[in-house]
Design an enzyme around this catalytic site. Structure first.
Site, PDB file in Angstrom:
ATOM      1  N   TRP A  79       0.876  -1.175   0.000  1.00 35.93           N
ATOM      2  CA  TRP A  79       0.000   0.000   0.000  1.00 35.93           C
ATOM      3  C   TRP A  79       0.909   1.220   0.000  1.00 35.93           C
ATOM      4  CZ3 TRP A  79      -0.246   4.019   3.657  1.00 35.93           C
ATOM      5  CH2 TRP A  79      -1.185   5.008   3.329  1.00 35.93           C
ATOM      6  N   GLU A 123      -2.888  -3.002  -2.662  1.00 29.35           N
ATOM      7  CA  GLU A 123      -4.034  -2.473  -1.907  1.00 29.35           C
ATOM      8  C   GLU A 123      -4.382  -1.052  -2.340  1.00 29.35           C
ATOM      9  OE1 GLU A 123      -3.231  -2.316   2.264  1.00 29.35           O
ATOM     10  OE2 GLU A 123      -5.230  -1.558   2.774  1.00 29.35           O
ATOM     11  N   LYS A 171      -6.972   2.486  -2.286  1.00 31.47           N
ATOM     12  CA  LYS A 171      -7.661   3.281  -1.273  1.00 31.47           C
ATOM     13  C   LYS A 171      -8.448   4.370  -1.989  1.00 31.47           C
ATOM     14  CE  LYS A 171      -6.657   5.344   3.240  1.00 31.47           C
ATOM     15  NZ  LYS A 171      -5.650   5.429   4.296  1.00 31.47           N
ATOM     16  N   ASP A 212      -9.418  -3.620   1.301  1.00 27.08           N
ATOM     17  CA  ASP A 212      -9.510  -3.138   2.676  1.00 27.08           C
ATOM     18  C   ASP A 212     -10.923  -2.593   2.877  1.00 27.08           C
ATOM     19  OD1 ASP A 212      -9.476  -1.244   4.908  1.00 27.08           O
ATOM     20  OD2 ASP A 212      -7.309  -1.529   4.940  1.00 27.08           O
ATOM     21  N   HIS A 260     -11.667   1.139   2.673  1.00 27.15           N
ATOM     22  CA  HIS A 260     -11.104   1.894   1.554  1.00 27.15           C
ATOM     23  C   HIS A 260     -12.049   2.129   0.387  1.00 27.15           C
ATOM     24  CE1 HIS A 260      -6.567   1.209   2.627  1.00 27.15           C
ATOM     25  NE2 HIS A 260      -7.292   1.677   3.635  1.00 27.15           N
ATOM     26  N   HIS A 284      -8.281  -6.924   3.990  1.00 22.75           N
ATOM     27  CA  HIS A 284      -7.900  -6.221   5.195  1.00 22.75           C
ATOM     28  C   HIS A 284      -9.205  -5.943   5.921  1.00 22.75           C
ATOM     29  CE1 HIS A 284      -3.615  -4.435   4.602  1.00 22.75           C
ATOM     30  NE2 HIS A 284      -3.632  -5.739   4.656  1.00 22.75           N
ATOM     31  N   ASP A 291     -12.373   8.002   9.045  1.00 23.58           N
ATOM     32  CA  ASP A 291     -11.334   7.038   9.425  1.00 23.58           C
ATOM     33  C   ASP A 291     -11.631   5.652   8.850  1.00 23.58           C
ATOM     34  OD1 ASP A 291      -9.068   5.990  10.847  1.00 23.58           O
ATOM     35  OD2 ASP A 291     -10.517   5.031  12.171  1.00 23.58           O
ATOM     36  N   ASP A 318      -9.885   2.885   9.840  1.00 20.96           N
ATOM     37  CA  ASP A 318      -9.147   1.888  10.622  1.00 20.96           C
ATOM     38  C   ASP A 318      -9.637   1.673  12.055  1.00 20.96           C
ATOM     39  OD1 ASP A 318      -6.963   1.232   8.646  1.00 20.96           O
ATOM     40  OD2 ASP A 318      -6.759   3.400   8.737  1.00 20.96           O
ATOM     41  N   ASP A 320      -6.687  -5.193   9.817  1.00 17.63           N
ATOM     42  CA  ASP A 320      -5.960  -3.926   9.652  1.00 17.63           C
ATOM     43  C   ASP A 320      -6.718  -2.779  10.314  1.00 17.63           C
ATOM     44  OD1 ASP A 320      -4.346  -1.844   8.947  1.00 17.63           O
ATOM     45  OD2 ASP A 320      -4.981  -1.770   6.855  1.00 17.63           O
TER      46      ASP A 320
HETATM   47  C1  RNT Z   1      -3.593   2.209   4.787  1.00 16.67           C
HETATM   48  C2  RNT Z   1      -3.721   0.756   4.459  1.00 16.67           C
HETATM   49  C3  RNT Z   1      -2.571  -0.079   4.920  1.00 16.67           C
HETATM   50  C4  RNT Z   1      -2.099   0.267   6.296  1.00 16.67           C
HETATM   51  C5  RNT Z   1      -1.055  -0.637   6.848  1.00 16.67           C
HETATM   52  C6  RNT Z   1      -0.365  -0.033   8.028  1.00 16.67           C
HETATM   53  O1  RNT Z   1      -4.701   2.903   4.488  1.00 16.67           O
HETATM   54  O2  RNT Z   1      -4.910   0.246   4.967  1.00 16.67           O
HETATM   55  O3  RNT Z   1      -2.903  -1.417   4.824  1.00 16.67           O
HETATM   56  O4  RNT Z   1      -3.153   0.311   7.199  1.00 16.67           O
HETATM   57  O5  RNT Z   1      -0.191  -1.014   5.856  1.00 16.67           O
HETATM   58 ZN    ZN Z   2      -5.222  -1.892   4.789  1.00 11.56          ZN
END
Ligand code: RNT
Ligand code: ZN
Length: 424
Positions: free
Chosen positions: A188, A229, A231, A262, A265, A289, A297, A299, A329
């Site tokens: 990523w 990955e 986003k 993810d 994302h 992920h 956010d 995460d 993640d």
């Molecule tokens: C970031 C991605 C990535 C990170 C990690 C730390 O938006 O999700 O995967 O969270 O690599």
């Molecule tokens: Zn991720």
């Protein structure tokens, strides 16, 4: 609840599920074989061990919160991971980032890291019965401060990051070879811009060329695999992200690489679950992920919400459990970090169990008969089936605390271990 009660409750649950044509024993057997890739970076707020003052500033990732007790050394991080794994049923993997190497006193820049810096992790994984996955770290570095890495307009900056990713793939291949399990190397990058760029094609062309150079080096699929990955946006890349979903989908499918989806994302109302059956028709495998997006956010700690249920259902429905790679993640520094690992991992496994316990035959019959009412009603009935009784049995068999008892263990660890740590 004592063990005998758990067995009793499970026997009742088994009968109830059997009435719906569901074999709970089979579901438990399948769940046992699913490894989760547990992300090391929840343990120290994505800090790593490059420098004592490593931090994320300007990287496009944001960790908020100041709960005491974060891991300050590799030893503490491993101890915390060990504590988390003692509360998570099953056997799993640890997902490392390049900044988590053991660099000793020397300053090793990212384009010079090698398998030797991760020998300690491999030994620890072997002793702990764990496998490893790996990630390049293309953020939190002066050469990433502009917000561009592999697609940076300056050739010298691109060279640095291309070399970094090459080092990381080599490290991943060494890990996979030594632990006899393919190590997933995920990439990523934060590349993108806060404001609307004029030439999107230019940056994407540079990224494509950089990736082509990186992947010129081939490794055995028995040692490592690559995933990419995307986003939708990040902090500082609100208007443009070079590695968008379409970019990587095209790249991965045309180059035989894997896509990493993810959950945080995509557009908030976009279903990641819906992508599974589409991509798996054209790709042998997929990487997830598991995360939880909340407003800006991407995460937050994973919990057993509708999205996790939908994604795990699709993985099970497409019979892809043995081909997909499921990683966690998220990073939350506002609460007990070890507890956050356990909440997310247990939620992911519970989601998979719920998916494995769906009355597949009943649902297929209703759908084949175009009986929309029954198909919807069955789902509604499923909502009150005794998932918890089967889950408890899974935990009992795996010798981890059942019900909410793991919370007391997290509290003990906080009291006896984490609270003694002070900020360096
Ligand atoms: C970031 C991605 C990535 C990170 C990690 C730390 O938006 O999700 O995967 O969270 O690599
Ligand atoms: Zn991720």
């Amino acid at each position: 609840m004592n063990d005998a009660r758990i067995e009793d409750r499970y026997r009742c649950a088994r009968e109830i599920y059997a009435e719906h044509g569901v074999d709970t024993e089979r579901a438990l057997g399948e769940l046992k074989s699913v490894p989760l890739s547990v992300h090391c970076w929840q343990g120290d707020d994505v800090g790593g061990f490059e420098r004592p003052d490593s931090e994320l500033a300007g990287s496009g990732l944001q960790v908020t919160g100041s709960h005491p007790g974060k891991a300050r050394t590799v030893g503490e991080l491993r101890a915390d991971l060990g504590e988390a794994f003692s509360l998570i049923p099953g056997s799993h993997r640890v997902n490392l980032h390049a900044i988590y190497g053991e660099f000793g006193r020397e300053a090793v820049d990212r384009n010079a890291i090698g398998p030797e810096h991760f020998r300690g992790w491999v030994e620890w994984a072997r002793e702990s019965g764990l496998k490893l996955d790996f990630n390049s770290t293309c953020f939190a570095h002066p050469l990433a401060a502009s917000g561009f890495t592999l697609s940076h307009p300056d050739k010298a900056v691109r060279r640095f990051w291309i070399d970094h990713v090459k080092c990381c793939r080599k490290i991943a291949a060494a890990m996979g070879r030594e632990l006899k399990s393919p190590c997933l190397h995920n990439l990523w990058i934060p590349d993108g811009s806060k404001e609307v760029p004029f030439d999107r094609l230019a940056a994407r062309t540079l990224l494509k060329e950089a990736l082509d150079e990186i992947f010129e080096v081939e490794y055995s699929p028995l040692h490592m695999k690559d995933s990419l990955e995307s986003k939708l946006f990040g902090i500082g890349s609100e208007s443009f992200v070079v590695g968008s979903h379409e970019f990587y989908l095209g790249y991965a499918l045309s180059r035989g690489k894997l896509i990493c989806l993810d959950l945080g994302h995509y557009h908030p109302t976009e279903s990641v679950a819906d992508k599974v059956s589409a991509i798996l028709l054209f790709s042998p495998s997929l990487v997830f992920h598991l995360s939880r997006g909340v407003r800006w956010d991407s995460d937050h700690v994973v919990i057993l919400n509708d999205e996790i249920r939908a994604v795990t259902e699709e993985i099970v429905r497409t019979k892809a459990l043995d081909r997909v790679h499921i990683a966690l993640d998220y990073f939350d520094a506002s609460l007990n970090r070890v507890g956050a690992w356990v909440i997310g991992a247990r939620a992911a496994l519970k989601g998979l169990l719920a998916a494995l316990l769906l009355p597949e035959a009943e649902l297929r019959r209703a759908e084949a008969a175009s009986d929309g009412f029954r198909r919807l009603a069955i789902r509604e009935e499923v909502g009150t089936l005794p998932l918890g009784a089967v889950w408890d049995r899974f935990c009992l068999e795996a010798d981890v605390p059942t019900g909410g008892r793991w919370m007391d263990e997290i509290a003990r660890y906080e009291r006896e271990v984490l609270s003694a740590r002070t900020t360096p």
